[in-house]
Design an enzyme around this catalytic site. Structure first.
Site, PDB file in Angstrom:
ATOM      1  N   ASN A   5      -4.271   4.118  -4.590  1.00 44.90           N
ATOM      2  CA  ASN A   5      -3.362   3.157  -3.930  1.00 44.90           C
ATOM      3  C   ASN A   5      -4.115   2.157  -3.053  1.00 44.90           C
ATOM      4  OD1 ASN A   5      -0.731   5.610  -3.265  1.00 44.90           O
ATOM      5  ND2 ASN A   5      -0.993   4.274  -5.024  1.00 44.90           N
ATOM      6  N   ASP A  65       7.520   9.103  -4.456  1.00 42.86           N
ATOM      7  CA  ASP A  65       7.389   7.921  -5.300  1.00 42.86           C
ATOM      8  C   ASP A  65       8.721   7.175  -5.381  1.00 42.86           C
ATOM      9  OD1 ASP A  65       6.131   6.150  -6.949  1.00 42.86           O
ATOM     10  OD2 ASP A  65       6.196   7.419  -8.737  1.00 42.86           O
TER      11      ASP A  65
HETATM   12  C1  FPP Z   1       4.960   5.349  -3.693  1.00 39.98           C
HETATM   13  O1  FPP Z   1       6.037   4.478  -3.996  1.00 39.98           O
HETATM   14  C2  FPP Z   1       4.839   5.434  -2.266  1.00 39.98           C
HETATM   15  C3  FPP Z   1       3.741   5.076  -1.575  1.00 39.98           C
HETATM   16  C4  FPP Z   1       2.517   4.539  -2.186  1.00 39.98           C
HETATM   17  C5  FPP Z   1       3.739   5.182  -0.116  1.00 39.98           C
HETATM   18  C6  FPP Z   1       4.590   6.282   0.428  1.00 39.98           C
HETATM   19  C7  FPP Z   1       4.764   5.992   1.841  1.00 39.98           C
HETATM   20  C8  FPP Z   1       5.770   6.411   2.611  1.00 39.98           C
HETATM   21  C9  FPP Z   1       6.844   7.331   2.177  1.00 39.98           C
HETATM   22  C10 FPP Z   1       5.838   5.929   4.001  1.00 39.98           C
HETATM   23  C11 FPP Z   1       5.054   6.764   4.959  1.00 39.98           C
HETATM   24  C12 FPP Z   1       3.630   6.528   4.811  1.00 39.98           C
HETATM   25  C13 FPP Z   1       2.871   5.760   5.608  1.00 39.98           C
HETATM   26  C14 FPP Z   1       1.500   5.465   5.190  1.00 39.98           C
HETATM   27  C15 FPP Z   1       3.361   5.201   6.883  1.00 39.98           C
HETATM   28  P1  FPP Z   1       5.700   3.159  -4.783  1.00 39.98           P
HETATM   29  O2  FPP Z   1       5.486   2.065  -3.805  1.00 39.98           O
HETATM   30  O3  FPP Z   1       4.597   3.403  -5.728  1.00 39.98           O
HETATM   31  O4  FPP Z   1       7.048   2.925  -5.521  1.00 39.98           O
HETATM   32  P2  FPP Z   1       7.216   2.321  -6.978  1.00 39.98           P
HETATM   33  O5  FPP Z   1       6.567   3.301  -7.920  1.00 39.98           O
HETATM   34  O6  FPP Z   1       8.681   2.280  -7.121  1.00 39.98           O
HETATM   35  O7  FPP Z   1       6.574   0.969  -6.970  1.00 39.98           O
END
Ligand code: FPP
Length: 242
Positions: A72, A24
């Site tokens: 998501n 995250d």
């Molecule tokens: C959560 O951070 C992360 C995700 C929803 C995606 C995680 C993906 C990767 C690490 C890349 C590899 C995966 C793929 C599908 C190529 P967030 O976006 O919710 O962060 P935030 O909470 O700070 O908004």
């Protein structure tokens, strides 16, 4: 000024067999740097690959990473398209780099809502690593733990057999693998968010304020060292354990 020596992994460190990670904080990492979220995810993907390589070098056998939850899938179309493009552009090379060392790749989740070409890339990675045993990556994509449990219940019902805890576990996507010993969540939140709820029964939990792109190899070492210090009693007393 005298520097304090950082704790290091040694031969006495207990290494978890299976580590699961809720990656995250990519979005917040990008926002803080006035960058688009898509760049945060790209950085996150690079870190994910580096983290996996480091974990397997330490002797970890299974890594489960939460790449995209079923919830998501409700994110803005552009953000999802950005994630799919990461899979399209980099997946084969990046995941190939980890798996060529004998690691089996497995998707956990129902990826049928994904674009067909993205599904194809993920299935191809599974096929290409089918021969490997003993080390594995579970890539949780369009994954939700409740959906996984309901799916397992339906398989059991269709088979018409009563289940035991063990036979039920074998119907989950992670069937046949050791349960996660350590579950890490980056990005400051302190919850499991529908991740491995059945499998997490005796996992040690580790939460860090680091955003996922900042979760360096040293940060993984810190989590492993913390795991190594914990006493896992599995419901028993200290005396019983001795
Ligand atoms: C959560 O951070 C992360 C995700 C929803 C995606 C995680 C993906 C990767 C690490 C890349 C590899 C995966 C793929 C599908 C190529 P967030 O976006 O919710 O962060 P935030 O909470 O700070 O908004």
């Amino acid at each position: 000024m005298r520097k304090t020596k950082r704790a290091e992994i040694t031969k006495d460190t207990k290494i978890p067999r299976h580590i699961a990670v809720i990656m995250d904080g990519n979005g917040r990492w990008a926002k803080k740097r006035l960058l688009p979220r898509s760049l945060g995810h790209k950085e996150g993907m690079e870190r994910m690959v580096g983290m996996m390589e480091h974990a397997f070098d330490l002797g970890v056998e299974y890594m489960t990473v939460y790449a995209l939850s079923t919830e998501n899938l409700n994110r803005p179309k552009e953000e999802l398209e950005g994630l799919y493009n990461l899979v399209r552009k980099y997946f084969k090379v990046y995941i190939g780099r980890v798996c060529e060392k004998g690691v089996r790749f497995k998707v956990i989740g129902d990826i049928t809502p994904l674009p067909v070409d993205v599904q194809g890339i993920l299935r191809e990675a599974e096929k290409e690593t089918l021969q490997y045993q003993g080390k594995g990556i579970n890539f949780a994509m369009c994954y939700g733990s409740r959906a996984e449990i309901v799916r397992a219940v339906n398989i059991a019902v269709a088979e018409g057999k009563k289940v035991t805890e063990e036979s039920f576990a074998s119907l989950l996507y992670t069937g046949g693998q050791p349960e996660p010993d350590l579950i890490i969540r980056t990005g400051k939140e302190v919850r499991l968010s529908n991740f491995l709820l059945y499998q997490a029964a005796y996992a040690e939990l580790y939460f860090t304020d680091k955003m996922f792109p900042e979760f360096s190899d040293e940060e993984l070492d810190k989590a492993v060292l913390e795991f190594s210090k914990r006493t896992r009693r599995f419901g028993k007393t200290d005396e019983q354990l001795q």
